[in-house]
Design a protein around this motif. Structure first.
Motif, PDB file in Angstrom:
ATOM      1  N   PRO A  26       0.842  -1.209   0.000  1.00  0.00           N
ATOM      2  CA  PRO A  26       0.000   0.000   0.000  1.00  0.00           C
ATOM      3  C   PRO A  26       0.875   1.257   0.000  1.00  0.00           C
ATOM      4  O   PRO A  26       1.889   1.312   0.684  1.00  0.00           O
ATOM      5  CB  PRO A  26      -0.781  -0.120   1.311  1.00  0.00           C
ATOM      6  CG  PRO A  26      -0.781  -1.570   1.640  1.00  0.00           C
ATOM      7  CD  PRO A  26       0.531  -2.099   1.114  1.00  0.00           C
ATOM      8  N   ASP A  27       0.474   2.233  -0.794  1.00  0.00           N
ATOM      9  CA  ASP A  27       1.236   3.475  -0.916  1.00  0.00           C
ATOM     10  C   ASP A  27       0.350   4.666  -0.524  1.00  0.00           C
ATOM     11  O   ASP A  27      -0.718   4.482   0.059  1.00  0.00           O
ATOM     12  CB  ASP A  27       1.766   3.618  -2.343  1.00  0.00           C
ATOM     13  CG  ASP A  27       0.661   3.581  -3.389  1.00  0.00           C
ATOM     14  OD1 ASP A  27      -0.538   3.621  -3.026  1.00  0.00           O
ATOM     15  OD2 ASP A  27       0.989   3.522  -4.588  1.00  0.00           O
ATOM     16  N   ASP A  28       0.806   5.879  -0.842  1.00  0.00           N
ATOM     17  CA  ASP A  28       0.034   7.077  -0.503  1.00  0.00           C
ATOM     18  C   ASP A  28      -1.344   7.071  -1.156  1.00  0.00           C
ATOM     19  O   ASP A  28      -2.325   7.519  -0.560  1.00  0.00           O
ATOM     20  CB  ASP A  28       0.786   8.344  -0.921  1.00  0.00           C
ATOM     21  CG  ASP A  28       1.855   8.727   0.075  1.00  0.00           C
ATOM     22  OD1 ASP A  28       1.766   8.288   1.236  1.00  0.00           O
ATOM     23  OD2 ASP A  28       2.785   9.458  -0.299  1.00  0.00           O
ATOM     24  N   TRP A  29      -1.419   6.553  -2.387  1.00  0.00           N
ATOM     25  CA  TRP A  29      -2.709   6.461  -3.062  1.00  0.00           C
ATOM     26  C   TRP A  29      -3.697   5.677  -2.198  1.00  0.00           C
ATOM     27  O   TRP A  29      -4.812   6.124  -1.973  1.00  0.00           O
ATOM     28  CB  TRP A  29      -2.517   5.782  -4.426  1.00  0.00           C
ATOM     29  CG  TRP A  29      -3.801   5.388  -5.093  1.00  0.00           C
ATOM     30  CD1 TRP A  29      -4.622   6.206  -5.837  1.00  0.00           C
ATOM     31  CD2 TRP A  29      -4.416   4.098  -5.072  1.00  0.00           C
ATOM     32  NE1 TRP A  29      -5.714   5.487  -6.277  1.00  0.00           N
ATOM     33  CE2 TRP A  29      -5.607   4.186  -5.822  1.00  0.00           C
ATOM     34  CE3 TRP A  29      -4.091   2.872  -4.498  1.00  0.00           C
ATOM     35  CZ2 TRP A  29      -6.464   3.105  -6.012  1.00  0.00           C
ATOM     36  CZ3 TRP A  29      -4.929   1.793  -4.685  1.00  0.00           C
ATOM     37  CH2 TRP A  29      -6.103   1.919  -5.430  1.00  0.00           C
ATOM     38  N   TYR A  30      -3.273   4.520  -1.714  1.00  0.00           N
ATOM     39  CA  TYR A  30      -4.142   3.677  -0.895  1.00  0.00           C
ATOM     40  C   TYR A  30      -4.483   4.368   0.421  1.00  0.00           C
ATOM     41  O   TYR A  30      -5.630   4.347   0.855  1.00  0.00           O
ATOM     42  CB  TYR A  30      -3.488   2.320  -0.634  1.00  0.00           C
ATOM     43  CG  TYR A  30      -4.330   1.433   0.251  1.00  0.00           C
ATOM     44  CD1 TYR A  30      -5.470   0.816  -0.244  1.00  0.00           C
ATOM     45  CD2 TYR A  30      -4.009   1.236   1.582  1.00  0.00           C
ATOM     46  CE1 TYR A  30      -6.262   0.017   0.561  1.00  0.00           C
ATOM     47  CE2 TYR A  30      -4.795   0.440   2.400  1.00  0.00           C
ATOM     48  CZ  TYR A  30      -5.920  -0.167   1.886  1.00  0.00           C
ATOM     49  OH  TYR A  30      -6.704  -0.948   2.686  1.00  0.00           O
ATOM     50  N   ARG A  31      -3.501   4.982   1.038  1.00  0.00           N
ATOM     51  CA  ARG A  31      -3.733   5.652   2.323  1.00  0.00           C
ATOM     52  C   ARG A  31      -4.772   6.766   2.215  1.00  0.00           C
ATOM     53  O   ARG A  31      -5.480   7.050   3.171  1.00  0.00           O
ATOM     54  CB  ARG A  31      -2.420   6.189   2.881  1.00  0.00           C
ATOM     55  CG  ARG A  31      -1.543   5.106   3.505  1.00  0.00           C
ATOM     56  CD  ARG A  31      -0.316   5.671   4.210  1.00  0.00           C
ATOM     57  NE  ARG A  31       0.816   5.903   3.329  1.00  0.00           N
ATOM     58  CZ  ARG A  31       1.584   4.953   2.809  1.00  0.00           C
ATOM     59  NH1 ARG A  31       1.317   3.691   3.045  1.00  0.00           N
ATOM     60  NH2 ARG A  31       2.607   5.253   2.042  1.00  0.00           N
ATOM     61  N   HIS A  32      -4.867   7.381   1.037  1.00  0.00           N
ATOM     62  CA  HIS A  32      -5.807   8.490   0.857  1.00  0.00           C
ATOM     63  C   HIS A  32      -7.164   8.067   0.302  1.00  0.00           C
ATOM     64  O   HIS A  32      -8.041   8.917   0.141  1.00  0.00           O
ATOM     65  CB  HIS A  32      -5.175   9.565  -0.036  1.00  0.00           C
ATOM     66  CG  HIS A  32      -4.056  10.277   0.648  1.00  0.00           C
ATOM     67  ND1 HIS A  32      -2.731   9.957   0.451  1.00  0.00           N
ATOM     68  CD2 HIS A  32      -4.059  11.269   1.573  1.00  0.00           C
ATOM     69  CE1 HIS A  32      -1.971  10.721   1.212  1.00  0.00           C
ATOM     70  NE2 HIS A  32      -2.745  11.525   1.903  1.00  0.00           N
ATOM     71  N   LEU A  33      -7.351   6.800   0.029  1.00  0.00           N
ATOM     72  CA  LEU A  33      -8.654   6.336  -0.437  1.00  0.00           C
ATOM     73  C   LEU A  33      -9.675   6.397   0.695  1.00  0.00           C
ATOM     74  O   LEU A  33      -9.334   6.180   1.866  1.00  0.00           O
ATOM     75  CB  LEU A  33      -8.580   4.877  -0.906  1.00  0.00           C
ATOM     76  CG  LEU A  33      -7.882   4.583  -2.229  1.00  0.00           C
ATOM     77  CD1 LEU A  33      -7.793   3.073  -2.436  1.00  0.00           C
ATOM     78  CD2 LEU A  33      -8.593   5.252  -3.388  1.00  0.00           C
ATOM     79  N   HIS A  93      -3.382   0.692  -9.287  1.00  0.00           N
ATOM     80  CA  HIS A  93      -4.491   1.495  -8.748  1.00  0.00           C
ATOM     81  C   HIS A  93      -5.776   1.267  -9.543  1.00  0.00           C
ATOM     82  O   HIS A  93      -6.565   2.196  -9.738  1.00  0.00           O
ATOM     83  CB  HIS A  93      -4.131   2.988  -8.718  1.00  0.00           C
ATOM     84  CG  HIS A  93      -2.871   3.259  -7.968  1.00  0.00           C
ATOM     85  ND1 HIS A  93      -2.124   4.381  -8.196  1.00  0.00           N
ATOM     86  CD2 HIS A  93      -2.202   2.556  -7.011  1.00  0.00           C
ATOM     87  CE1 HIS A  93      -1.051   4.370  -7.406  1.00  0.00           C
ATOM     88  NE2 HIS A  93      -1.086   3.272  -6.677  1.00  0.00           N
ATOM     89  N   ALA A  94      -5.954   0.029  -9.985  1.00  0.00           N
ATOM     90  CA  ALA A  94      -7.105  -0.351 -10.811  1.00  0.00           C
ATOM     91  C   ALA A  94      -8.121  -1.083  -9.937  1.00  0.00           C
ATOM     92  O   ALA A  94      -8.135  -2.312  -9.869  1.00  0.00           O
ATOM     93  CB  ALA A  94      -6.635  -1.220 -11.976  1.00  0.00           C
ATOM     94  N   ILE A  95      -8.966  -0.327  -9.267  1.00  0.00           N
ATOM     95  CA  ILE A  95      -9.884  -0.897  -8.279  1.00  0.00           C
ATOM     96  C   ILE A  95     -10.913  -1.821  -8.933  1.00  0.00           C
ATOM     97  O   ILE A  95     -11.136  -2.933  -8.453  1.00  0.00           O
ATOM     98  CB  ILE A  95     -10.586   0.214  -7.476  1.00  0.00           C
ATOM     99  CG1 ILE A  95      -9.562   1.085  -6.750  1.00  0.00           C
ATOM    100  CG2 ILE A  95     -11.570  -0.388  -6.480  1.00  0.00           C
ATOM    101  CD1 ILE A  95     -10.146   2.343  -6.107  1.00  0.00           C
ATOM    102  N   LEU A  96     -11.542  -1.376 -10.013  1.00  0.00           N
ATOM    103  CA  LEU A  96     -12.564  -2.209 -10.648  1.00  0.00           C
ATOM    104  C   LEU A  96     -11.970  -3.467 -11.291  1.00  0.00           C
ATOM    105  O   LEU A  96     -12.508  -4.563 -11.075  1.00  0.00           O
ATOM    106  CB  LEU A  96     -13.380  -1.397 -11.660  1.00  0.00           C
ATOM    107  CG  LEU A  96     -14.527  -2.151 -12.340  1.00  0.00           C
ATOM    108  CD1 LEU A  96     -15.498  -2.739 -11.312  1.00  0.00           C
ATOM    109  CD2 LEU A  96     -15.246  -1.242 -13.326  1.00  0.00           C
ATOM    110  N   PRO A  97     -10.891  -3.375 -12.060  1.00  0.00           N
ATOM    111  CA  PRO A  97     -10.298  -4.618 -12.571  1.00  0.00           C
ATOM    112  C   PRO A  97      -9.865  -5.573 -11.446  1.00  0.00           C
ATOM    113  O   PRO A  97     -10.007  -6.792 -11.571  1.00  0.00           O
ATOM    114  CB  PRO A  97      -9.099  -4.142 -13.396  1.00  0.00           C
ATOM    115  CG  PRO A  97      -9.488  -2.763 -13.835  1.00  0.00           C
ATOM    116  CD  PRO A  97     -10.256  -2.191 -12.662  1.00  0.00           C
TER     117      PRO A  97
END
Length: 149
Positions: A26-33, A93-97
């Motif tokens: 998990p990176d910053d992208w995940y932390r900010h979701l 960062h492909a949540i739907l796929p």
């Protein structure tokens, strides 16, 4: 030879899981979701997956030892999808796929359970916690997609 094949299954499952997991953290992208209220703390995932990967290896090894090819095919499919999910979700960062992949993984897990249920109760019960966890992870993936889509 029997125990060597168990080591191979452990290397694939545990070793592969460790490699994929540490390569797709998990990176910053995940932390900010935005995450649902039932999202567990990050420290839970390592211990849970370690235990699950050992159980997955034992189940696959037992199917292999029993010559249960249909269960083994389901095992290989779920393992491939398992290893695909983290790079899709955490790195691409492909949540739907990733949700589509985890639904396929859950289907393969349920297929493995169906193909071992009457033939090998140990393999079956080794996969039950995995099925429960992936069901939960599927719900979590879907909730994150809904909250951030």
């Amino acid at each position: 030879m029997r125990w060597v094949s168990l080591l191979v299954f452990l290397a694939i499952s545990l070793g592969g899981g460790l490699l994929v997991g540490t390569s797709n953290m998990p990176d910053d992208w995940y932390r900010h979701l935005a995450k649902p209220w039932f999202n567990p703390p990050n420290w839970v995932f390592g211990p849970v997956w370690t235990v699950l990967y050992v159980l997955i290896a034992v189940a696959g090894w037992r199917a292999y030892q029993a010559g249960n090819r249909r269960a083994l095919v389901a095992w290989v499919v779920q393992m491939a999808l398992n290893f695909l999910w983290s790079p899709l979700f955490f790195s691409a960062h492909a949540i739907l796929p990733a949700l589509v992949v985890i639904l396929g993984m859950l289907a393969a897990i349920l297929t493995f359970l169906a193909r071992t249920g009457t033939r090998d109760r140990v393999a079956f019960w080794c996969f039950v916690p995995y099925a429960v966890w992936v069901s939960y992870a599927t719900l979590l993936n879907a909730a994150i997609w809904r909250l951030n889509g």
